[in-house]
Write an enzyme that holds these catalytic residues in place. Structure first.
Site, PDB file in Angstrom:
ATOM      1  N   GLU A 271     -18.199  18.288  17.476  1.00  0.00           N
ATOM      2  CA  GLU A 271     -19.614  18.144  17.831  1.00  0.00           C
ATOM      3  C   GLU A 271     -20.018  19.241  18.781  1.00  0.00           C
ATOM      4  OE1 GLU A 271     -20.303  14.311  19.562  1.00  0.00           O
ATOM      5  OE2 GLU A 271     -19.306  13.260  17.936  1.00  0.00           O
ATOM      6  N   LYS A 273     -21.086  20.710  22.139  1.00  0.00           N
ATOM      7  CA  LYS A 273     -20.930  20.235  23.520  1.00  0.00           C
ATOM      8  C   LYS A 273     -22.169  20.700  24.281  1.00  0.00           C
ATOM      9  CE  LYS A 273     -17.948  20.033  27.538  1.00  0.00           C
ATOM     10  NZ  LYS A 273     -19.036  20.023  28.494  1.00  0.00           N
ATOM     11  N   ARG A 278     -24.491  13.342  31.424  1.00  0.00           N
ATOM     12  CA  ARG A 278     -24.190  12.156  30.647  1.00  0.00           C
ATOM     13  C   ARG A 278     -25.125  11.017  31.004  1.00  0.00           C
ATOM     14  NH1 ARG A 278     -18.141  11.317  29.039  1.00  0.00           N
ATOM     15  NH2 ARG A 278     -18.343   9.616  27.561  1.00  0.00           N
ATOM     16  N   ARG A 294     -22.785   9.488  34.666  1.00  0.00           N
ATOM     17  CA  ARG A 294     -21.343   9.466  34.489  1.00  0.00           C
ATOM     18  C   ARG A 294     -20.645   8.821  35.697  1.00  0.00           C
ATOM     19  NH1 ARG A 294     -18.116  14.651  32.919  1.00  0.00           N
ATOM     20  NH2 ARG A 294     -16.241  14.397  34.101  1.00  0.00           N
TER      21      ARG A 294
HETATM   22  P1  AMP Z   1     -16.723  18.274  31.197  1.00  0.00           P
HETATM   23  O1  AMP Z   1     -17.879  17.780  32.027  1.00  0.00           O
HETATM   24  O2  AMP Z   1     -16.628  19.775  31.144  1.00  0.00           O
HETATM   25  O3  AMP Z   1     -15.444  17.583  31.557  1.00  0.00           O
HETATM   26  O4  AMP Z   1     -16.990  17.841  29.679  1.00  0.00           O
HETATM   27  C1  AMP Z   1     -17.171  16.511  29.311  1.00  0.00           C
HETATM   28  C2  AMP Z   1     -18.648  16.179  29.297  1.00  0.00           C
HETATM   29  O5  AMP Z   1     -19.309  16.854  28.256  1.00  0.00           O
HETATM   30  C3  AMP Z   1     -18.936  14.737  29.006  1.00  0.00           C
HETATM   31  O6  AMP Z   1     -18.782  13.933  30.141  1.00  0.00           O
HETATM   32  C4  AMP Z   1     -20.370  14.786  28.532  1.00  0.00           C
HETATM   33  O7  AMP Z   1     -21.234  14.675  29.643  1.00  0.00           O
HETATM   34  C5  AMP Z   1     -20.531  16.189  27.982  1.00  0.00           C
HETATM   35  N1  AMP Z   1     -20.820  16.261  26.539  1.00  0.00           N
HETATM   36  C6  AMP Z   1     -21.669  17.148  25.976  1.00  0.00           C
HETATM   37  N2  AMP Z   1     -21.715  17.011  24.652  1.00  0.00           N
HETATM   38  C7  AMP Z   1     -20.883  15.998  24.323  1.00  0.00           C
HETATM   39  C8  AMP Z   1     -20.492  15.397  23.090  1.00  0.00           C
HETATM   40  N3  AMP Z   1     -20.973  15.795  21.914  1.00  0.00           N
HETATM   41  N4  AMP Z   1     -19.576  14.384  23.155  1.00  0.00           N
HETATM   42  C9  AMP Z   1     -19.068  13.979  24.332  1.00  0.00           C
HETATM   43  N5  AMP Z   1     -19.402  14.519  25.522  1.00  0.00           N
HETATM   44  C10 AMP Z   1     -20.292  15.522  25.535  1.00  0.00           C
END
Ligand code: AMP
Length: 586
Positions: A271, A273, A278, A294
């Site tokens: 998907e 990103k 969140r 989050r």
């Molecule tokens: P990180 O904040 O770098 O650890 O990446 C994880 C975060 O990416 C998640 O907590 C979501 O807020 C965000 N995110 C963005 N797109 C998606 C997606 N398609 N599926 C899940 N999380 C996503």
């Protein structure tokens, strides 16, 4: 339960800084708390009267506390203020004042945990005219009945200054020891500050059950109550409640596509990103929508626009969805980086204006509860299918995350490019058959943010190995081309080559290729005539004085032999600099 018992516990906890001892003290205490009191006790123990996710606040500042102390003790505000300046802590001031007063009057009724809890909660619920007076009365009522040491903790709790130094891990352990200690066969020895358990496996089973119950409720008060009243079964059946946030599932990070496939399996869902934040969206049977971040903060009020989309475009009486809200430029419609909309999260005023100026699009990617049913143990693919059925997509309002089912690296690369070109951070990989694991980083969801450009580098040196590797050349010095077409070193690499020939590009083969190219040898070090080009991956490019290029690769990995390339086609130093600068921006 008498409040004095809880105060005794606070005092005991303040006497030690040792985590295990604190855990033991709490667990012993919990054994004797009745079911009716346990929720209150747990919350007060953490210095709160509202659950974590509840945005209500007690709303009593120091000024109001001074006034209440004055009403309760009959001592003038000025005098109390002086005492406050002297002692620096209103809790201690309360203790001193109540002590003086008690000697004079000797009047006291016993305070219960419930009474203290109820009065403090009422403080948050008062609104409108006469609020200050009524708050003063509620506090004074407690203080006139309190023993000196009790008044200290009442004041600290109301002011939100309780610190007993017990974290979530210790709370979880304390609940486990208290209610399952006899089954686990746990023994704490104070002298050695050590615990012993008869059976680790059994211990872990109970610990996990307590942790899982916490992950879906986010409230130790509820977990303790379930464990106390219904044991293990109580924990296992602890319900998800719409309106109560659930810890979100977290992502692991990988740097290579193969690595992502290895973890989530093939085929996998990939998907976009999104670079937003969140949002966990809840709708209950009454139609009320709640939004949490989050970190489980309630941001419903800050996002009336999102509330509207969720209400209108998601079919169903009750649900919990997981999503990313992404900001976009009002004029161009292009996605904006998170920083541009981060101010919306904390904003308390002019909400409508800011929603209009900094609009967001909700990209929904998961569902964990639907029409009374907990879906965390359903497979991801099924959850996604359900989402596809119930969401009416409207661009720039609410859409499903862009998703694709893939097995091939080249498809991932293509999708990655699409994602980045449309302003996203990269890709998420999702395991199709995985459950939703609240609060866990278990590899069901993997982030893949950068496809580091690999470099084509030339081998200009190597070292003879040691022991059984003594016949192999390894630790290859790799170089790029500078502006004068000289080879300048940028690191040493060995990782990626195989020990056995049948597994792929091996040390044996590389030695065979390099041996005829040896120019000179000094000890184990060998200089090699530049001829062999290899493709090298890495985690990061760093500045470094060690190599002539001025750069070094962090964690270099040999991807493959580029025998289709001549040394004149190797990556240039200029290109390395460009990649280095690009890295700094992201
Ligand atoms: P990180 O904040 O770098 O650890 O990446 C994880 C975060 O990416 C998640 O907590 C979501 O807020 C965000 N995110 C963005 N797109 C998606 C997606 N398609 N599926 C899940 N999380 C996503």
């Amino acid at each position: 339960m008498e409040y004095s018992k809880l105060v005794e516990l606070y005092e005991q906890l303040n006497k030690t800084t040792k985590r295990l001892e604190k855990t033991h003290i709490i667990s012993e205490f919990l054994k004797d708390v009745g079911v009716d009191d346990i929720e209150h006790v747990m919350l007060l123990l953490e210095g709160r009267v509202f659950p974590n996710y509840d945005s209500r606040e007690i709303g009593v500042a120091s000024r109001l506390m001074l006034k209440s102390l004055s009403v309760a003790t009959g001592i003038g505000v000025d005098k109390i203020e002086n005492e406050w300046k002297r002692q620096g802590d209103l809790g201690l001031v309360a203790e001193t004042l109540v002590k003086t007063k008690k000697q004079a009057t000797l009047h006291s009724t016993k305070l219960t945990v419930k009474k203290v809890f109820d009065n403090i909660r009422k403080l948050a619920e008062l609104e409108g005219e006469g609020t200050v007076e009524r708050k003063t009365q509620l506090i004074a009522e407690l203080l006139t009945s309190a023993k000196p040491v009790e008044s200290k903790y009442i004041v600290k709790t109301i002011l939100g200054e309780m610190r007993i130094g017990v974290g979530g891990g210790a709370m979880r352990d304390a609940i486990t020891w208290a209610f399952f200690g006899s089954k686990i066969g746990i023994k704490y020895t104070k002298e050695e500050n050590d615990i012993q358990v008869e059976d680790r496996e059994v211990y872990n089973k109970y610990l996990d059950a307590v942790q899982s119950a916490y992950d879906v409720t986010n409230e130790f008060a509820l977990v303790a109550k379930a464990a106390k009243s219904k044991g293990l079964e109580g924990l296992e059946n602890i319900g998800m409640k719409v309106g109560v946030p659930i810890k979100v599932m977290l992502a692991l990070k990988v740097d290579a596509i193969e690595e992502a496939f290895e973890t989530v399996g093939k085929p996998a869902a990939i998907e976009f990103k999104y670079d937003g934040f969140r949002i966990q969206g809840h709708k209950d049977e009454k139609g009320d929508i709640k939004l949490f971040t989050r970190r489980l903060e309630d941001v419903t009020k800050q996002f009336p626009d999102v509330v509207e989309f969720v209400k209108k475009n998601v079919k169903g009486k009750s649900f919990i969805i997981d999503s990313e809200a992404v900001g976009y430029d009002k004029k161009t419609g292009k996605y904006l980086p998170f920083q541009n909309i981060s101010q919306r999260i904390k904003r308390k005023y002019d909400i409508d204006k800011i929603s209009h100026d900094f609009p967001v699009e909700l990209n929904v990617f998961d569902i964990i509860y639907y029409e009374g049913k907990n879906l965390i143990n359903e497979e991801f693919e099924k959850r996604r299918k359900l989402l596809e059925k119930i969401i009416k997509q409207e661009t720039k309002k609410i859409v499903l995350s862009k998703s694709k089912k893939v097995s091939e690296k080249k498809d991932v690369e293509k999708f990655f490019k699409e994602a980045v070109d449309s302003g996203n951070e990269g890709l998420m990989f999702k395991a199709l058959n995985a459950p939703y694991k609240p609060g866990a980083r278990v590899g069901y969801m993997i982030k893949f943010k950068s496809m580091m450009e690999t470099l084509d580098l030339v081998i200009v040196g190597a070292e003879w190995g040691e022991g059984k590797r003594s016949k192999w050349l390894s630790s290859y010095t790799i170089a790029c081309l500078d502006e004068n077409n000289d080879f300048v070193g940028i690191g040493k690499a060995s990782t990626g080559l195989k020990e056995k020939e049948e597994e792929g590009l091996s040390f044996v083969e590389m030695t065979r290729l390099l041996k005829p190219l040896i120019i000179s040898e000094k000890g184990k070090e060998v200089r090699i005539k530049p001829k062999i080009v290899i493709e090298v991956g890495y985690d990061e490019i760093q500045k470094s004085p060690t190599y002539e290029s001025g750069f070094a690769l962090r964690f270099p990995r040999i991807e493959k032999l580029r025998d289709d390339k001549g040394t004149d086609e190797a990556s240039t130093l200029d290109y390395v600099k460009k990649l280095y600068n690009g890295q700094k921006k992201s």
